[in-house]
Design a protein around this motif. Structure first.
Motif, PDB file in Angstrom:
ATOM      1  N   HIS A 101      31.640  94.492  30.049  1.00  0.00           N
ATOM      2  CA  HIS A 101      31.850  93.157  30.613  1.00  0.00           C
ATOM      3  C   HIS A 101      31.310  92.977  32.029  1.00  0.00           C
ATOM      4  O   HIS A 101      31.032  91.848  32.437  1.00  0.00           O
ATOM      5  CB  HIS A 101      33.351  92.814  30.600  1.00  0.00           C
ATOM      6  N   ARG A 146      28.674  93.492  35.405  1.00  0.00           N
ATOM      7  CA  ARG A 146      27.259  93.191  35.587  1.00  0.00           C
ATOM      8  C   ARG A 146      26.626  94.085  36.644  1.00  0.00           C
ATOM      9  O   ARG A 146      27.293  94.585  37.546  1.00  0.00           O
ATOM     10  CB  ARG A 146      27.083  91.720  36.006  1.00  0.00           C
ATOM     11  N   ARG A 191      23.820  97.180  27.774  1.00  0.00           N
ATOM     12  CA  ARG A 191      24.677  96.018  27.494  1.00  0.00           C
ATOM     13  C   ARG A 191      24.109  94.757  28.149  1.00  0.00           C
ATOM     14  O   ARG A 191      24.176  93.664  27.588  1.00  0.00           O
ATOM     15  CB  ARG A 191      26.093  96.273  27.994  1.00  0.00           C
ATOM     16  N   GLU A 192      23.571  94.919  29.355  1.00  0.00           N
ATOM     17  CA  GLU A 192      22.951  93.778  30.034  1.00  0.00           C
ATOM     18  C   GLU A 192      21.729  93.295  29.247  1.00  0.00           C
ATOM     19  O   GLU A 192      21.515  92.091  29.095  1.00  0.00           O
ATOM     20  CB  GLU A 192      22.540  94.182  31.459  1.00  0.00           C
ATOM     21  N   ARG A 239      22.874  91.296  26.385  1.00  0.00           N
ATOM     22  CA  ARG A 239      23.429  90.018  26.845  1.00  0.00           C
ATOM     23  C   ARG A 239      22.339  88.959  26.989  1.00  0.00           C
ATOM     24  O   ARG A 239      22.555  87.788  26.697  1.00  0.00           O
ATOM     25  CB  ARG A 239      24.146  90.237  28.181  1.00  0.00           C
ATOM     26  N   TYR A 240      21.155  89.381  27.425  1.00  0.00           N
ATOM     27  CA  TYR A 240      20.068  88.433  27.663  1.00  0.00           C
ATOM     28  C   TYR A 240      19.010  88.459  26.557  1.00  0.00           C
ATOM     29  O   TYR A 240      17.923  87.900  26.731  1.00  0.00           O
ATOM     30  CB  TYR A 240      19.437  88.714  29.027  1.00  0.00           C
TER      31      TYR A 240
END
Length: 245
Positions: free
Chosen positions: A27, A29, A115-116, A119-120
């Protein structure tokens, strides 16, 4: 004339470090990051990024660690998706050139980066390359298993006589992690005789065993045991609702 055999330590190491909004890889960043090419008889080159964290707030607790506020990130940071894409491209380029990625507590920084990317809607590092990772914490704990005390980067720098200028700054930490790996490899030269791919796989097993041993120790003294699934250099993806594993 005798020819000296070169090893992976004779080529540059690629340090990677992040400063983040927290410690939850699913979760939180990436706030800032650095990729540094270090050693190998070449000039040190560092590339730094500051993200706008996608409009998220940076908690005060995180700012107290790395000094970056939400306002600073929004004012000076670049769009998070572009930052993540550039970090991954930089690491993949070095990896494809055969250079190892040095990351302290690799499973945190590398998992968060993956994970980032998801996310994008970006292709992650492990989907673009086959990075070979060197983790100073895993290596240190393997070669000096009975040493007392902490195993964070500052403690490792003290033990291995590495200067750490400005802890919790991504560039300083990335350079220091590379220097620690260099010191470990020079004191235990058998590490440099191991092929990087093999050394990566050995760290997978060492990290699992080290984590299991630590959890058993905590249980034996009545401490809180973290039962979160663990692996190295990437933590397992969280189970989806209804997913039985």
């Amino acid at each position: 004339m005798r020819k000296w055999k070169t090893t992976w330590l004779d080529r540059p190491l690629v340090g990677f470090d992040t400063e983040t909004s927290g410690v939850d890889v699913d979760h939180d960043r990436i706030v800032s990051a650095c990729v540094v090419r270090w050693g190998g008889g070449q000039m040190t080159e560092a590339r730094n990024w500051l993200s706008d964290v996608g409009g998220m707030e940076i908690p005060a607790e995180a700012t107290a660690v790395h000094g970056i506020t939400t306002e600073q990130a929004r004012a000076a940071g670049r769009p998070a998706a572009a930052v993540i894409e550039e970090i991954i491209a930089a690491l993949a380029g070095h990896s494809d050139a055969g250079l190892p990625i040095v990351a302290m507590n690799a499973q945190f920084d590398l998992t968060l980066l993956e994970r980032e990317a998801a996310r994008y809607g970006l292709r992650g590092l492990f989907g673009r390359s086959v990075p070979l990772v060197l983790d100073p914490r895993v290596l240190d704990k393997h070669v000096t298993p009975y040493r007392k005390g902490k195993r964070n980067l500052a403690a490792l720098c003290t033990y291995w006589c590495v200067k750490l200028d400005g802890a919790h700054n991504a560039e300083a930490d990335a350079k220091a992690a590379c220097a620690v790996v260099g010191k470990i490899a020079r004191r235990f030269p058998w590490l440099t005789s191991v092929d990087l791919g093999d050394l990566h796989e050995r760290q997978v097993h060492w990290a699992r065993a080290q984590t299991a041993d630590f959890r058993r120790y905590l249980a034996s003294v009545g401490g809180d045991v973290d039962l979160t699934p663990f692996d190295w250099p990437l933590l397992p993806a969280p189970a989806l609702p209804g997913d039985v594993r």
